[in-house]
Design a protein around this motif. Structure first.
Motif, PDB file in Angstrom:
ATOM      1  N   LEU A  31      -3.628 -27.676  30.606  1.00  0.00           N
ATOM      2  CA  LEU A  31      -2.902 -27.569  31.874  1.00  0.00           C
ATOM      3  C   LEU A  31      -1.435 -27.244  31.600  1.00  0.00           C
ATOM      4  N   GLY A  32      -0.866 -27.897  30.583  1.00  0.00           N
ATOM      5  CA  GLY A  32       0.520 -27.605  30.206  1.00  0.00           C
ATOM      6  C   GLY A  32       0.685 -26.151  29.804  1.00  0.00           C
ATOM      7  N   LYS A  33      -0.288 -25.609  29.085  1.00  0.00           N
ATOM      8  CA  LYS A  33      -0.244 -24.199  28.690  1.00  0.00           C
ATOM      9  C   LYS A  33      -0.259 -23.295  29.923  1.00  0.00           C
ATOM     10  N   GLN A  34      -1.099 -23.628  30.899  1.00  0.00           N
ATOM     11  CA  GLN A  34      -1.167 -22.837  32.130  1.00  0.00           C
ATOM     12  C   GLN A  34       0.135 -22.931  32.922  1.00  0.00           C
ATOM     13  N   VAL A  35       0.729 -24.111  32.958  1.00  0.00           N
ATOM     14  CA  VAL A  35       1.987 -24.297  33.685  1.00  0.00           C
ATOM     15  C   VAL A  35       3.107 -23.500  33.017  1.00  0.00           C
ATOM     16  N   GLN A  71       5.766 -26.661  21.365  1.00  0.00           N
ATOM     17  CA  GLN A  71       6.456 -26.963  22.625  1.00  0.00           C
ATOM     18  C   GLN A  71       5.443 -27.167  23.763  1.00  0.00           C
ATOM     19  N   ILE A  72       4.366 -26.398  23.750  1.00  0.00           N
ATOM     20  CA  ILE A  72       3.325 -26.569  24.768  1.00  0.00           C
ATOM     21  C   ILE A  72       2.658 -27.937  24.608  1.00  0.00           C
ATOM     22  N   HIS A  73       2.450 -28.371  23.374  1.00  0.00           N
ATOM     23  CA  HIS A  73       1.891 -29.708  23.145  1.00  0.00           C
ATOM     24  C   HIS A  73       2.854 -30.779  23.660  1.00  0.00           C
ATOM     25  N   TYR A  74       4.146 -30.531  23.487  1.00  0.00           N
ATOM     26  CA  TYR A  74       5.147 -31.468  24.003  1.00  0.00           C
ATOM     27  C   TYR A  74       5.101 -31.497  25.536  1.00  0.00           C
ATOM     28  N   VAL A  75       4.974 -30.342  26.160  1.00  0.00           N
ATOM     29  CA  VAL A  75       4.851 -30.272  27.622  1.00  0.00           C
ATOM     30  C   VAL A  75       3.602 -31.045  28.054  1.00  0.00           C
ATOM     31  N   GLY A  76       2.500 -30.876  27.319  1.00  0.00           N
ATOM     32  CA  GLY A  76       1.282 -31.621  27.614  1.00  0.00           C
ATOM     33  C   GLY A  76       1.494 -33.116  27.520  1.00  0.00           C
ATOM     34  N   ALA A  82       2.695 -37.313  34.572  1.00  0.00           N
ATOM     35  CA  ALA A  82       2.805 -36.630  35.864  1.00  0.00           C
ATOM     36  C   ALA A  82       1.491 -36.737  36.635  1.00  0.00           C
ATOM     37  N   ASP A  83       1.550 -36.376  37.899  1.00  0.00           N
ATOM     38  CA  ASP A  83       0.363 -36.363  38.752  1.00  0.00           C
ATOM     39  C   ASP A  83      -0.388 -35.055  38.497  1.00  0.00           C
ATOM     40  N   THR A  84      -1.266 -35.067  37.493  1.00  0.00           N
ATOM     41  CA  THR A  84      -1.962 -33.838  37.089  1.00  0.00           C
ATOM     42  C   THR A  84      -2.917 -33.344  38.173  1.00  0.00           C
ATOM     43  N   ALA A  86      -2.417 -33.387  41.396  1.00  0.00           N
ATOM     44  CA  ALA A  86      -1.616 -32.624  42.361  1.00  0.00           C
ATOM     45  C   ALA A  86      -1.247 -31.252  41.782  1.00  0.00           C
ATOM     46  N   ILE A  87      -0.951 -31.202  40.493  1.00  0.00           N
ATOM     47  CA  ILE A  87      -0.607 -29.929  39.845  1.00  0.00           C
ATOM     48  C   ILE A  87      -1.814 -28.999  39.858  1.00  0.00           C
ATOM     49  N   ILE A  88      -2.982 -29.531  39.497  1.00  0.00           N
ATOM     50  CA  ILE A  88      -4.208 -28.726  39.487  1.00  0.00           C
ATOM     51  C   ILE A  88      -4.523 -28.228  40.889  1.00  0.00           C
ATOM     52  N   LYS A  89      -4.354 -29.103  41.879  1.00  0.00           N
ATOM     53  CA  LYS A  89      -4.636 -28.721  43.270  1.00  0.00           C
ATOM     54  C   LYS A  89      -3.704 -27.596  43.720  1.00  0.00           C
ATOM     55  N   LYS A  90      -2.418 -27.706  43.392  1.00  0.00           N
ATOM     56  CA  LYS A  90      -1.434 -26.686  43.800  1.00  0.00           C
ATOM     57  C   LYS A  90      -1.734 -25.350  43.117  1.00  0.00           C
ATOM     58  N   MET A  91      -2.068 -25.384  41.834  1.00  0.00           N
ATOM     59  CA  MET A  91      -2.377 -24.153  41.120  1.00  0.00           C
ATOM     60  C   MET A  91      -3.658 -23.518  41.671  1.00  0.00           C
ATOM     61  N   ASP A  92      -4.619 -24.348  42.053  1.00  0.00           N
ATOM     62  CA  ASP A  92      -5.851 -23.839  42.649  1.00  0.00           C
ATOM     63  C   ASP A  92      -5.565 -23.196  44.009  1.00  0.00           C
ATOM     64  N   GLU A  93      -4.667 -23.793  44.782  1.00  0.00           N
ATOM     65  CA  GLU A  93      -4.274 -23.199  46.069  1.00  0.00           C
ATOM     66  C   GLU A  93      -3.661 -21.823  45.854  1.00  0.00           C
ATOM     67  N   TRP A  94      -2.801 -21.701  44.852  1.00  0.00           N
ATOM     68  CA  TRP A  94      -2.177 -20.403  44.575  1.00  0.00           C
ATOM     69  C   TRP A  94      -3.239 -19.383  44.197  1.00  0.00           C
ATOM     70  N   GLU A  95      -4.176 -19.799  43.356  1.00  0.00           N
ATOM     71  CA  GLU A  95      -5.223 -18.882  42.881  1.00  0.00           C
ATOM     72  C   GLU A  95      -6.142 -18.464  44.020  1.00  0.00           C
ATOM     73  N   ASN A  96      -6.676 -19.431  44.750  1.00  0.00           N
ATOM     74  CA  ASN A  96      -7.632 -19.120  45.807  1.00  0.00           C
ATOM     75  C   ASN A  96      -6.958 -18.563  47.043  1.00  0.00           C
ATOM     76  N   GLY A  97      -5.757 -19.045  47.342  1.00  0.00           N
ATOM     77  CA  GLY A  97      -5.010 -18.504  48.477  1.00  0.00           C
ATOM     78  C   GLY A  97      -4.738 -17.032  48.271  1.00  0.00           C
ATOM     79  N   SER A  98      -4.440 -16.665  47.065  1.00  0.00           N
ATOM     80  CA  SER A  98      -4.170 -15.275  46.743  1.00  0.00           C
ATOM     81  C   SER A  98      -5.411 -14.426  46.965  1.00  0.00           C
TER      82      SER A  98
END
Length: 179
Positions: A31-35, A71-76, A82-84, A86-98
């Motif tokens: 997820l950190g890599k995707q963010v 650095q990506i491992h550090y972000v992870g 964090a509220d992962t 909520a992050i997954i939900k928001k990214m899914d909205e961007w993907e599917n909304g698009s």
């Protein structure tokens, strides 16, 4: 020998296994890599603390493979708090909304092309949308058809006019978005 208060149906070990914990941590790292790959304006829309945002900005600037991986491992690691969900939900909205927006745009473009090619398409549209202003639509359709004919007669390399074509699309967009 069992305790009197321990039931045979209850598991002896109620915590997640090491393998399960490792899978969850790898998922958070992914997820950190995707963010990190998101544009910075979208990253800011996620509800992240300043330390995590700074780590993401740093990861986006790193060009070296190994340094970026670390650095990506550090972000992870920072995302573990964090509220992962909520992050997954928001990214899914961007993907599917698009996808939904793209499908809607294609539908409007197809409708515009049908209106330009077929007179019965206007009748069907008016049956579906009785509030539509028929005079405006007819005028725009005639103009777009005339524009298409003029563009067909232009020599190669000369810019085509698309004013009426675009105006018809905007009228369709306004009509469909009213609902």
């Amino acid at each position: 020998m069992q305790n009197a208060d321990q039931n045979d149906d209850e598991p002896l070990y109620d915590r997640p296994s090491k393998s399960q914990i490792k899978r969850e941590l790898l998922a958070i790292t992914e997820l950190g890599k995707q963010v990190v790959e998101l544009p910075l304006d979208k990253v800011r829309q996620l509800d992240l603390d300043e330390k995590t945002l700074e780590a993401i900005r740093t990861a986006q600037k790193i060009t070296g493979r190994e340094g970026r991986r670390r650095q990506i491992h550090y972000v992870g690691k920072l995302l573990r708090t964090a509220d992962t969900e909520a992050i997954i939900k928001k990214m899914d909205e961007w993907e599917n909304g698009s996808r939904e927006q793209t499908a809607h745009m294609h539908h409007m473009e197809t409708l515009r092309d049908r209106l330009m090619d077929d007179d019965d398409a206007l009748t069907r549209l008016l049956n579906d949308y009785p509030d539509a202003d028929i005079q405006v639509l007819r005028t725009l359709i005639r103009g777009a058809r005339r524009e298409r004919e003029q563009n067909a007669a232009l020599p190669a390399g000369q810019d085509h006019q698309r004013k009426q074509y675009r105006a018809l699309f905007q009228a369709i967009k306004t009509l469909l978005n009213k609902e």
